[in-house]
Design a protein around this motif. Structure first.
Motif, mmCIF file in Angstrom:
data_model
loop_
_atom_site.group_PDB
_atom_site.id
_atom_site.type_symbol
_atom_site.label_atom_id
_atom_site.label_comp_id
_atom_site.label_asym_id
_atom_site.label_seq_id
_atom_site.Cartn_x
_atom_site.Cartn_y
_atom_site.Cartn_z
ATOM 1 N N TYR A 122 0.905 -1.152 0.103
ATOM 2 C CA TYR A 122 0.125 -0.247 0.028
ATOM 3 C C TYR A 122 0.856 1.259 0.185
ATOM 4 C CZ TYR A 122 -4.079 -3.138 1.173
ATOM 5 O OH TYR A 122 -5.238 -3.624 0.943
ATOM 6 N N GLN A 150 0.841 5.427 0.777
ATOM 7 C CA GLN A 150 0.124 7.220 1.338
ATOM 8 C C GLN A 150 0.704 7.688 1.182
ATOM 9 O OE1 GLN A 150 -1.596 6.842 5.632
ATOM 10 N NE2 GLN A 150 -3.001 8.019 4.780
ATOM 11 N N GLU A 209 -4.047 3.115 -0.236
ATOM 12 C CA GLU A 209 -3.870 2.829 -1.413
ATOM 13 C C GLU A 209 -3.462 1.887 -1.614
ATOM 14 O OE1 GLU A 209 -4.135 4.916 -5.607
ATOM 15 O OE2 GLU A 209 -2.256 5.219 -4.796
ATOM 16 N N ALA A 215 -2.742 -1.702 -9.005
ATOM 17 C CA ALA A 215 -4.101 -0.479 -8.979
ATOM 18 C C ALA A 215 -3.547 0.312 -10.589
ATOM 19 C CB ALA A 215 -3.200 0.759 -7.636
#
Length: 122
Positions: free
Chosen positions: A37, A39, A46, A60
Motif C-alpha cells: 500500500y 499513502q 491505497e 492499481a
C-alpha cells in the motif's frame, strides 16, 4: 516475532526505477496474500499491488504496466519492482500481510511494516 520489515525506498528521478523489499516472519507470510500500500500526503492509503500465495497478482490502475510484485516463498520475501516512476508515485509505501481476498476484491490485512519513503523528484 511477528513482523514485516521494508527496505529499498529513496529518492529517484522521474523515469527512474526502485525495488522495494519486505521481509516477513513466517507466521505472516506462509499461505497468505501479501501486498504493498502507499499513502501520499493528504491522501488516503491505497492498494498498489497484491500477490496471493499462489502467485496471482492485482494492481492499481495507476501502476499497471510499470510496477511488478513478486514473492520468494523460500525466503519469506515480497518485492515491488517500480519502473517509469513519476512524481505522483511519491508516498510512503507499506508492506501489508495477510491480505484478505474475497470475490476478487482485496482487503487490508492485519499486519503492517513501518513504511519506507519513496520520493520521485528531479
Amino acid at each position: 516475532q511477528v513482523q514485516l520489515v521494508e527496505s529499498g525506498g529513496g529518492l529517484v528521478q522521474p523515469g527512474g526505477s526502485l525495488t522495494l523489499s519486505c521481509a516477513a516472519s513466517g507466521s505472516i507470510f506462509s499461505g497468505s496474500a501479501m501486498g504493498w500500500y502507499r499513502q501520499a500526503p493528504g491522501k488516503q492509503r491505497e492498494l498498489v499491488a497484491a500477490i496471493t500465495s499462489g502467485g496471482r497478482t492485482n494492481y492499481a490502475d495507476s501502476v499497471k504496466g510499470r510496477f511488478a510484485i513478486s514473492r520468494d516463498n523460500a525466503k519469506n520475501m515480497v518485492y515491488l519492482q517500480m519502473n517509469s516512476l513519476n512524481p505522483e508515485d511519491t508516498a510512503v509505501y507499506y508492506c501489508n500481510g495477510k491480505i484478505r481476498v474475497t470475490s476478487g476484491r482485496y482487503y487490508e490485512g492485519a499486519y503492517w511494516g513501518q513504511g519506507t519513503q519513496v520520493t520521485v523528484s528531479s
